[in-house]
Design a protein around this motif. Structure first.
Motif, PDB file in Angstrom:
ATOM      1  N   SER A  57       0.830  -1.198   0.000  1.00  0.00           N
ATOM      2  CA  SER A  57       0.000   0.000   0.000  1.00  0.00           C
ATOM      3  C   SER A  57       0.864   1.248   0.000  1.00  0.00           C
ATOM      4  O   SER A  57       1.839   1.349   0.745  1.00  0.00           O
ATOM      5  CB  SER A  57      -0.914   0.002   1.223  1.00  0.00           C
ATOM      6  OG  SER A  57      -1.679   1.179   1.246  1.00  0.00           O
ATOM      7  N   VAL A  58       0.497   2.191  -0.851  1.00  0.00           N
ATOM      8  CA  VAL A  58       1.186   3.484  -0.898  1.00  0.00           C
ATOM      9  C   VAL A  58       0.591   4.414   0.157  1.00  0.00           C
ATOM     10  O   VAL A  58       1.300   5.144   0.831  1.00  0.00           O
ATOM     11  CB  VAL A  58       1.052   4.110  -2.308  1.00  0.00           C
ATOM     12  CG1 VAL A  58       1.593   5.530  -2.332  1.00  0.00           C
ATOM     13  CG2 VAL A  58       1.739   3.229  -3.339  1.00  0.00           C
ATOM     14  N   HIS A  59      -0.719   4.333   0.327  1.00  0.00           N
ATOM     15  CA  HIS A  59      -1.417   5.281   1.196  1.00  0.00           C
ATOM     16  C   HIS A  59      -1.521   4.821   2.645  1.00  0.00           C
ATOM     17  O   HIS A  59      -1.895   5.616   3.512  1.00  0.00           O
ATOM     18  CB  HIS A  59      -2.807   5.576   0.629  1.00  0.00           C
ATOM     19  CG  HIS A  59      -2.733   6.135  -0.757  1.00  0.00           C
ATOM     20  ND1 HIS A  59      -2.282   7.404  -1.033  1.00  0.00           N
ATOM     21  CD2 HIS A  59      -3.005   5.560  -1.956  1.00  0.00           C
ATOM     22  CE1 HIS A  59      -2.294   7.602  -2.330  1.00  0.00           C
ATOM     23  NE2 HIS A  59      -2.726   6.496  -2.922  1.00  0.00           N
ATOM     24  N   THR A  60      -1.216   3.559   2.899  1.00  0.00           N
ATOM     25  CA  THR A  60      -1.165   3.050   4.267  1.00  0.00           C
ATOM     26  C   THR A  60       0.188   2.370   4.425  1.00  0.00           C
ATOM     27  O   THR A  60       0.339   1.193   4.085  1.00  0.00           O
ATOM     28  CB  THR A  60      -2.304   2.049   4.543  1.00  0.00           C
ATOM     29  OG1 THR A  60      -3.555   2.651   4.193  1.00  0.00           O
ATOM     30  CG2 THR A  60      -2.323   1.634   6.006  1.00  0.00           C
ATOM     31  N   PRO A  61       1.181   3.094   4.887  1.00  0.00           N
ATOM     32  CA  PRO A  61       2.532   2.522   4.995  1.00  0.00           C
ATOM     33  C   PRO A  61       2.548   1.216   5.787  1.00  0.00           C
ATOM     34  O   PRO A  61       1.839   1.065   6.780  1.00  0.00           O
ATOM     35  CB  PRO A  61       3.314   3.618   5.726  1.00  0.00           C
ATOM     36  CG  PRO A  61       2.573   4.876   5.410  1.00  0.00           C
ATOM     37  CD  PRO A  61       1.116   4.463   5.345  1.00  0.00           C
TER      38      PRO A  61
END
Length: 179
Positions: free
Chosen positions: A29-33
């Motif tokens: 995920s890019v938006h949830t590290p």
């Protein structure tokens, strides 16, 4: 990274390792590290039972579309080499505790067996060696995943401590997939 080992059957009929590595559908995920998902394998979903079916299970080998989920703790190889180990008593115990599955183990080739199932396995503790009939092996460590496609195989624990894996057996009803 998740490691997935997938077995199959070669055109000549020998069990082989078809793939060994990260599942192809793995996403970070890019938006949830630090969130990631890997699609390890899939088959059609079986029916959901209305009550706990474990007490009445007649065979540890599921029929087509059925499932069996279990943990297996493998003793170290030294247990089998100990002069006090009684293979006949151990086999009788397995017949009692693992009906349907225990009968598939080959007496002339200890540990080797084939089930008409697709099995998902995850090594939880220790280290296990997957031996395939064709001579290939894979060493699996905690967190490694195996997709066992109805191939003739055995599990070995060459360590000094027990090793535990979690398996889901899905009744496939046919021979292993072609590689």
């Amino acid at each position: 990274m998740v490691r997935r080992v997938v077995t199959g059957v070669s055109p000549s009929g020998k069990p082989v390792i078809v793939s060994d590595g990260e599942p192809p559908r793995t996403n970070q995920s890019v938006h949830t590290p630090r969130f990631a998902r890997s699609l390890v394998w899939n088959t059609a979903a079986p029916a959901v039972p209305s009550a706990d079916p474990t007490a009445s299970l007649k065979s540890f080998v599921p029929g087509p579309g059925e499932t069996v989920a279990l943990t297996v703790t493998f003793a170290p190889a030294s247990v089998y080499a100990d002069p006090s180990w009684d293979p006949a008593a151990a086999a009788a115990e397995q017949l009692e505790f693992s009906p349907g599955l225990a009968e598939l183990f080959e007496p002339d080739n200890p540990g080797m067996h084939t089930t008409p199932t697709v099995d998902y396995g995850v090594v939880l503790t220790g280290e296990l060696v997957l031996d395939l009939d064709g001579g290939e092996t894979a060493v699996l460590k905690p967190g490694d995943i195996i997709v066992q496609n109805a191939t003739r195989h055995a599990w070995r624990n060459n360590g000094t401590e027990p090793a535990t894996a979690f398996f889901v057996l899905i009744g496939a009803g046919g021979a292993g997939g072609t590689a």
